[in-house]
Design an enzyme around this catalytic site. Structure first.
Site, short mmCIF file in Angstrom:
data_model
loop_
_atom_site.label_atom_id
_atom_site.label_comp_id
_atom_site.label_asym_id
_atom_site.label_seq_id
_atom_site.Cartn_x
_atom_site.Cartn_y
_atom_site.Cartn_z
N SER A 272 -9.86 1.54 -31.43
CA SER A 272 -9.67 2.97 -31.65
C SER A 272 -8.45 3.43 -30.87
O SER A 272 -8.04 2.78 -29.90
CB SER A 272 -10.89 3.79 -31.19
OG SER A 272 -12.07 3.38 -31.82
N HIS B 220 -10.92 2.64 -35.24
CA HIS B 220 -10.50 1.54 -36.11
C HIS B 220 -11.66 0.55 -36.17
O HIS B 220 -11.91 -0.17 -35.21
CB HIS B 220 -9.29 0.79 -35.53
CG HIS B 220 -8.13 1.66 -35.18
ND1 HIS B 220 -7.27 1.35 -34.14
CD2 HIS B 220 -7.68 2.81 -35.70
CE1 HIS B 220 -6.34 2.27 -34.05
NE2 HIS B 220 -6.57 3.18 -34.98
N GLU C 187 -7.66 1.93 -39.46
CA GLU C 187 -7.85 3.37 -39.44
C GLU C 187 -8.93 3.79 -40.43
O GLU C 187 -8.83 3.54 -41.62
CB GLU C 187 -6.54 4.06 -39.77
CG GLU C 187 -6.59 5.56 -39.63
CD GLU C 187 -5.19 6.15 -39.64
OE1 GLU C 187 -4.81 6.73 -40.67
OE2 GLU C 187 -4.48 6.01 -38.62
#
Length: 720
Positions: free
Chosen positions: A199, A221, A653
């Protein structure tokens, strides 16, 4: 009872982000109403769900249980099949419901006592929050009862679900996937969907922004294909609270959350909250402090579904040592797993209290309960406070660094048995640092801001590693530290950074060496790399070649240090490593990369977005952004290319939101893979084109915004 009313949608004013190349200004649509709206949230007088054009439920409830009921109903409509499967697994009945593919998970959860502990934890909830959990489960059941044909026959047997099922799923996800996992305990290693969690997070103080408003980035992520990591976007409003954001499906609270006053985000951290103890077996027991101890033994069983639909009972003997439950590895060794936080049932309620806090002091009081077992947590609010916390239930250990505790710890001595955990104040944290920002991109907690405010020497060596920070993490620090007077537009542009930082660190040495190589192909490749702007844009013609070379230079995961001239150093954590130690070897690697790129993609100069495609259902658009270990802040992990040289995202993402705590709040974002995966949904592939263009949409909080965008209304009545 819920009923659904349809009407034509009004025109929706969306935020439009223009351009992909660095330096191109991002243009946003004007706010959908005049500024200076009151901070107070809309106070619903009836229960209803308003669905916008992207399948986002805006849930208005007259009280908290009503909102939770509507939230459960909405999640079931959008992800019902997957949620019921996850709840069935967490119940310890996956093998009974769906057969041998679920047997290992069933044994893992039963041996660790997850279903039984979930019942205990459910009973230990505060009465008010237990009512919310019951309401959430009731909403799931109500949707399934009212829409039976929309639920797959395979998962209907899980119904009805209960508040205890909600707790069991959260318990399994947090304590026995994130903190402990079967792959790590059994010695098999985590599969990619669990190992590659990541992330990005930023929080910026008012003094570093153009308008004097704090900014927050939420950007996890995770795998695009794993059910328990699938995110869901929603908006909950009652007279007492408002929450907008995203969380994993099946959870009743929004973990990536914001409202008109504050917001939080999470990133995966490397805290070691579980210990695997290697046991020395002897005489039917195990050695401990020089004596043979008998195992505690408990007899259990589970059912296993057969191919013909029948079930057979399977006995399960659960052995425990002083450390915890015991598992046998494939090589015959016995390992006991000890997991911190199994005495803390309040994770869900703590998150709820954090995201509905009325002040930073209230937020800190919730954090201090230490019920959330892991994660870096980043906070920002409209008063201008920002905070980073290396959060988690961290055992107090008498000796050893993190590498020791990540391995198989000797289980034959009490010197390694931990019994206490650290309070919040012992952990790395920073509030309102001089640098004006906090950040984390899954790096160790030593550079949460710049300049740094503490060092690893201030904390035990077992809390976090002093290992190289990824190039993505370094880029995160630099993007924040090198930019002042940030507007929301500039903030969004920085989030979209897909620069190949590794190229900046290596090409100045590689290109000159390659240009003097006698091989014409190597010279041509060097000229291609020299002309490259070092961005992973869809039209880049050198990015694929560089990626193949970097895999040889820095290893399969692009994380190796040995080939750099100057390796990473904690003294220079955001500017090392750099340089090429052996230019001749690097040129030979380029020669091999040329052949590999041609074999995989057909040519060394194939456009990045021609090979890297975002394909969901019938939508097929070019991709941009790359691997975090190459330095791309915006992350997509790509599959292996097929026979046509086409690859698609498998990780990266998922949810992204960028928030300005203005009056009223402004927020823009996307859910990469849409907000529903139920069969027949129109909200699975409806955002992927915007992802390709970095065309963020405005996130709708104010009632007038939602009314202007509503596609469908679902009034409901809820009686506990």
């Amino acid at each position: 009872m819920l009923r659904v009313l349809h009407r034509a949608a009004s025109a929706l004013v969306m935020a439009t982000v223009i351009g992909l190349a660095p330096g191109v200004a991002f243009a946003l649509a004007e706010p959908t109403s005049t500024p200076q709206a009151p901070i107070a949230a809309y106070k619903p007088r009836s229960n209803e769900i308003l669905w916008d054009g992207y399948g986002v439920p805006h849930i208005y409830g007259v009280d908290a249980p009503s909102a939770f009921y509507g939230y459960g109903w909405a999640q079931a409509r959008s992800h019902g099949d997957n949620i019921l499967r996850l709840y069935g697994e967490a119940r310890g009945k996956g093998a009974e419901y769906w057969g041998p593919d679920y047997e290992q998970t069933t044994v893992w959860l039963l041996t660790n006592g997850v279903p039984e502990r979930a019942q205990q934890w459910y009973a230990q909830q505060s009465p008010d929050f237990r009512a919310n959990l019951d309401a959430f489960a009731a909403g799931i059941n109500a949707y399934a009862q009212q829409n039976p044909d929309d639920i797959s026959p395979e998962v209907r047997q899980v119904l009805p679900v209960s508040g205890a099922d909600v707790v069991a799923h959260a318990h399994r996800l947090m304590n026995f996937l994130y903190v402990a996992s079967p792959g790590r305990t059994l010695g098999e290693g985590d599969p990619p969907d669990l190992a590659d969690q990541g992330s990005n997070s930023w929080a910026v103080a008012p003094g570093k922004t153009a308008n004097g408003n704090a900014l927050l980035l939420q950007n996890p992520h995770l795998s695009w294909t794993t059910d328990y990591f699938t995110y869901y976007e929603a908006h909950l409003v009652t007279p007492d609270f408002e929450i907008y954001g995203a969380t994993q499906i099946g959870l009743p609270v929004i973990r990536f959350a914001f409202n008109q006053r504050m917001g939080i985000t999470n990133t995966v951290n490397g805290m070691v909250g579980a210990t695997n103890y290697r046991l020395t077996l002897q005489d039917g027991g195990y050695l401990y402090d020089g004596q043979v101890r008998p195992f505690e033994r408990r007899q259990a069983s589970y059912r296993l579904r057969q191919a013909d639909g029948s079930t057979v009972d399977k006995p399960l003997e659960i052995r425990s040592s002083v450390h915890g439950p015991v598992f046998e590895r494939a090589d015959g060794t016995a390992v006991a797993v000890r997991v911190a936080g199994l005495d803390r049932p309040g994770m869900l309620e703590q998150y709820f209290d954090m995201i509905t806090a009325h002040s930073f002091d209230d937020y800190e009081a919730a954090m201090a309960r230490m019920q959330v077992p892991t994660f870096n947590i980043v906070y920002a609010d409209r008063e201008g406070t920002i905070n980073y916390s290396f959060n988690g239930v961290a055992p107090k250990r008498a000796e050893g660094d993190i590498a020791f505790w990540q391995g198989n710890v000797p289980g034959d001595s009490s010197r390694y048995l931990w019994t206490e955990t650290h309070p919040l104040d012992d952990l790395p944290r920073v509030t309102n640092p001089p640098g004006g920002f906090v950040q984390n991109s899954n790096d160790p907690p030593w550079t949460p801001t710049w300049p740094v405010t503490y060092t690893p020497r201030d904390h035990p060596s077992y809390l976090a590693p002093q290992t190289p920070h990824s190039l993505r993490a370094q880029q995160s620090v630099r993007l924040m530290s090198e930019n002042d007077d940030l507007t929301l537009e500039r903030f969004m542009a920085l989030q979209f950074s897909h620069r190949a930082v590794m190229a900046d660190r290596t090409l100045p040495d590689l290109i000159p060496a390659a240009l003097i190589d006698p091989d014409p192909e190597v010279q041509a490749a060097a000229r291609l790399l020299a002309a490259w702007d070092r961005e992973f844009t869809s039209d880049s013609r050198a990015a694929l070649l560089f990626e193949e070379w970097a895999r040889l230079f820095a290893g399969q995961n692009f994380a190796g240090q040995a080939a750099f001239a100057t390796p990473w150093s904690l003294d220079k954590p955001v500017s090392t490593p750099y340089g090429v130690r052996d230019p001749k070897a690097a040129v030979d690697q380029l020669r091999t990369a040329i052949a590999n790129t041609k074999r995989k993609y057909g040519a060394i100069d194939r456009p990045f977005g021609d090979a890297s495609r975002m394909i969901l259902n019938d939508v097929n658009v070019p991709g941009a952004a790359g691997y975090g270990n190459l330095g791309s802040f915006r992350v997509f992990t790509w599959s292996d290319p097929d026979e046509n040289g086409i690859r698609t995202p498998v990780h990266g993402e998922t949810w992204v939101a960028m928030i300005e705590f203005s009056t009223p709040v402004r927020a823009y974002g996307l859910m990469s893979y849409g907000n529903s995966r139920q069969p027949g949904t129109t909200h699975y592939s409806d955002q992927i084109e915007r992802v390709s263009r970095a065309d963020f949409r405005e996130l709708l909080l104010r009632r007038e915004q939602v009314e202007a965008a509503v596609q469908e209304r679902t009034p409901f009545n809820f009686k506990p």
